[in-house]
Scaffold this motif. Structure first.
Motif, short mmCIF file in Angstrom:
data_model
loop_
_atom_site.label_atom_id
_atom_site.label_comp_id
_atom_site.label_asym_id
_atom_site.label_seq_id
_atom_site.Cartn_x
_atom_site.Cartn_y
_atom_site.Cartn_z
N PHE A 161 31.46 48.55 43.16
CA PHE A 161 30.32 48.10 43.63
C PHE A 161 30.25 48.57 45.15
CE2 PHE A 161 31.27 45.28 40.15
CZ PHE A 161 30.18 45.30 39.36
N ARG A 162 29.12 48.98 45.51
CA ARG A 162 28.84 49.32 46.83
C ARG A 162 28.55 48.20 47.63
NH1 ARG A 162 26.31 54.18 48.70
NH2 ARG A 162 27.39 55.24 46.90
N LEU A 163 28.06 47.12 47.05
CA LEU A 163 27.38 45.98 47.85
C LEU A 163 27.35 44.74 46.75
CD1 LEU A 163 25.63 44.86 50.13
CD2 LEU A 163 23.70 45.46 48.58
N VAL A 164 27.59 43.67 47.02
CA VAL A 164 27.55 42.32 46.36
C VAL A 164 26.72 41.30 47.26
CG1 VAL A 164 29.11 40.28 45.66
CG2 VAL A 164 30.02 42.83 45.48
N VAL A 165 25.90 41.07 46.46
CA VAL A 165 25.10 39.89 46.84
C VAL A 165 25.30 38.56 46.02
CG1 VAL A 165 22.89 38.84 47.18
CG2 VAL A 165 23.25 41.30 47.41
N ALA A 166 25.93 37.35 46.77
CA ALA A 166 26.36 36.28 46.19
C ALA A 166 25.21 35.16 46.40
CB ALA A 166 27.91 35.82 46.29
N ALA A 167 25.51 33.89 45.89
CA ALA A 167 24.44 32.67 46.15
C ALA A 167 24.44 32.47 47.65
CB ALA A 167 24.80 31.57 45.46
N ILE A 188 33.43 32.26 43.25
CA ILE A 188 33.47 32.86 41.91
C ILE A 188 33.40 34.20 41.41
CG2 ILE A 188 32.22 32.42 39.62
CD1 ILE A 188 33.73 30.10 40.43
N VAL A 189 32.51 34.84 42.41
CA VAL A 189 32.20 36.21 42.28
C VAL A 189 33.42 36.92 42.74
CG1 VAL A 189 31.04 38.33 43.34
CG2 VAL A 189 29.76 36.21 42.90
N ASP A 190 34.16 36.62 43.64
CA ASP A 190 35.63 37.20 44.01
C ASP A 190 36.53 37.13 42.88
OD1 ASP A 190 34.43 38.19 46.34
OD2 ASP A 190 35.44 36.53 47.51
N ILE A 217 32.04 48.34 31.40
CA ILE A 217 32.83 48.90 32.40
C ILE A 217 32.69 50.74 32.23
CG2 ILE A 217 35.49 49.60 32.94
CD1 ILE A 217 34.76 46.89 33.82
N ARG A 218 32.46 51.21 31.12
CA ARG A 218 32.11 52.35 30.81
C ARG A 218 30.84 52.85 31.66
NH1 ARG A 218 27.27 53.88 29.21
NH2 ARG A 218 27.49 52.41 27.45
N LEU A 219 29.69 51.76 31.68
CA LEU A 219 28.53 52.27 32.34
C LEU A 219 28.83 52.12 33.85
CD1 LEU A 219 25.44 52.44 32.35
CD2 LEU A 219 25.12 50.12 32.28
N LEU A 220 29.51 51.13 34.53
CA LEU A 220 29.76 51.22 35.89
C LEU A 220 30.63 52.49 35.98
CD1 LEU A 220 30.91 47.50 36.32
CD2 LEU A 220 28.88 48.42 37.16
N ASP A 221 31.49 53.05 35.45
CA ASP A 221 32.27 54.10 35.80
C ASP A 221 31.34 55.47 35.85
OD1 ASP A 221 34.62 52.62 36.31
OD2 ASP A 221 35.50 52.99 34.33
N ASP A 222 30.40 55.52 34.61
CA ASP A 222 29.52 56.43 34.57
C ASP A 222 28.78 56.72 35.79
OD1 ASP A 222 30.80 57.19 32.18
OD2 ASP A 222 29.02 56.61 30.95
N GLY A 265 36.73 44.71 39.08
CA GLY A 265 36.92 45.71 40.09
C GLY A 265 35.96 45.72 40.90
N ALA A 266 36.40 45.13 42.30
CA ALA A 266 35.33 45.34 43.55
C ALA A 266 35.12 46.76 43.80
CB ALA A 266 36.06 44.55 44.52
N GLU A 267 35.79 47.63 43.59
CA GLU A 267 35.81 48.79 44.09
C GLU A 267 34.65 49.78 43.30
OE1 GLU A 267 38.20 49.35 40.67
OE2 GLU A 267 38.37 47.81 42.44
#
Length: 248
Positions: A157-163, A144-146, A121-126, A153-155
């Protein structure tokens, strides 16, 4: 001129969240329903793989077991079902059914929430604070991703690629290539963060710089291995992209 960090692409299970053990448990449970017992040799076929791949592996093992049992005289007639096995169906239907059961078993195990891994979480926020685009690139189904994103926190990520978003999954490069293209960046300007041999192969094949959070898995040549995401920060990722860090 050295490349500039334009995006960071994260695997999900076993990289950002502690779910890989839950996925293995789901695979073990579904395998048992098919009369199978999983061992270490099965890990490469189910960990870091799309559900369809894992389901196909379990189905192949199940059908091979039935064939051996039949040749050993354990079946009285072709329609007989051995103890612990699913009724015989067409290969396609069985594969779909096994895949659905794997997804359901995994969803049951993560329904109560998941635990982000140290430093995630720290790295994502940085990265977010620095304006670096972040994508999630997962072999798990969108369902599952959702569920996991409710915790992470979906917010973030700019983009999500799922299976479901690529016809071919890891270890082929398609999911990472799709993420880079959707973000409008070259894969060489991206750092991919992975934990499994399957995911590492996909990220390298796509042309990304790669960080491995191995968890006991040896990192291949050309990959920067770290003990945990607590050891990763924006400065490190920029140096890696610029080719100023020696790897493997």
């Amino acid at each position: 001129m050295p490349a500039e960090l334009r995006a960071v692409l994260f695997d999900m299970d076993g990289t950002l969240v502690d779910t890989e053990g839950l996925w293995w448990q789901a695979c073990v449970a579904v395998a048992a329903e098919l009369g199978l017992e999983l061992a270490g040799a099965d890990a490469a076929h189910v960990l870091g793989r799309p559900v369809e791949h894992a389901a196909a592996h379990l189905l192949r093992r199940s059908l091979a077991r039935r064939d051996r049992a039949s040749s050993d005289g354990m079946t009285a007639h072709p329609g007989r079902v051995l103890p612990g096995e699913a009724p015989a169906r067409s290969d396609e239907t069985s594969a779909e059914a096994v895949g659905a059961r794997l997804t359901e078993a995994f969803a049951e195990r993560i329904a109560g929430g998941v635990t982000p891994l140290p430093g995630a979480i720290r790295l994502l926020d940085d990265l977010g604070a620095a304006g670096v685009p972040v994508a999630l690139v997962s072999a798990s189904p969108r369902r599952i991703v959702d569920m996991v994103l409710r915790t992470v926190g979906a917010e973030r990520f700019r983009l999500v690629v799922a299976a479901e978003d690529t016809a071919r999954g890891k270890p082929l490069p398609d999911p990472y290539l799709r993420a880079a293209a959707a973000l409008g960046v070259d894969p060489s300007e991206c750092v991919a963060v992975e934990d499994s041999p399957t995911g590492l192969a996909a990220a390298r094949a796509a042309g990304c710089r790669v960080v491995a959070v191995p968890g006991g898995v040896p990192a291949p040549y050309g990959v920067l291995a770290v003990e945990s995401l607590e050891k990763v920060d924006l400065a490190l990722l920029r140096l890696l992209t610029a080719g100023k860090i020696s790897v493997g």
